[in-house]
Design a protein around this motif. Structure first.
Motif: not given
Length: 195
Positions: A67-76
């Motif tokens: 999931i971490n690799d797939d979701v690159k545009d997520a706000s952190e």
């Protein structure tokens, strides 16, 4: 013409004796060979079943590491605490569901009363469909499910059916021998009591 093509028959006592006395030997050799082939088939069937169980276990307990690799545009967001740092990543469930072929987020639909009446009638006639893998809550349930699957695979396997049939025949013969021995002993005891 006929005298030149005469064939002589030679009688060999040793080969005759070998043939006549070898019936039991050849029969036992055939039995042994069949038993070895059956054991080999049994091993192969067990191997296949174990492989299917491993695959099922991997599918059911597959970790969601990608999931971490797939979701690159997520706000952190990052929080610093005295002992450690916490990173919170906002995930978008719809995108993740599409990428991993999951069901996705639950959404409520608002329908008119007429369509709701027809839906109620349909729901009464149809039983609830269980989506595979959605009822699993613990590792214990996963192991139980896999054990049940292994049992059903073994029961449906032709090799195991044959093995069970052979075992039943063997047990039936043992029981018959035991009954016959008991009958003979009873007859001996009755004969002794009469004298």
């Amino acid at each position: 013409m006929g005298k030149k093509n005469v064939k002589k028959l030679v009688f060999d006592e040793d080969s005759r004796r070998e043939f006549v006395t070898g019936f039991q030997k050849r029969k036992l050799a055939r039995k042994k060979k069949a038993a070895e082939e059956f054991e080999q088939q049994l091993k192969e069937a067990k191997k296949q079943i174990k492989e299917k169980i491993r695959e099922t276990f991997k599918k059911v307990t597959r970790p969601i590491l990608s999931i971490n690799d797939d979701v690159k545009d997520a706000s952190e967001t990052e929080y610093e605490l005295p002992e450690h740092i916490i990173k919170v990543k906002e995930l978008i469930p719809d995108e993740i569901a599409e990428q991993h072929n999951w069901i996705g987020r639950n959404r409520m639909r608002i329908e008119s009363e007429e369509s709701q009446d027809t839906v109620d009638e349909d729901s009464k006639t149809h039983t609830e469909e269980v989506i595979p893998g959605m009822s699993i809550t613990s590792l214990k349930q996963v192991k139980k499910m896999i054990t049940n699957q292994a049992g059903s695979l073994m029961q449906n396997s032709e090799v195991f059916k044959k093995k069970n049939k052979l075992e039943r025949l063997k047990n039936r013969k043992k029981a018959a021998l035991k009954r016959n021995l008991l009958r003979k002993e009873k007859k001996k005891l009755k004969g002794r009591k009469r004298k």
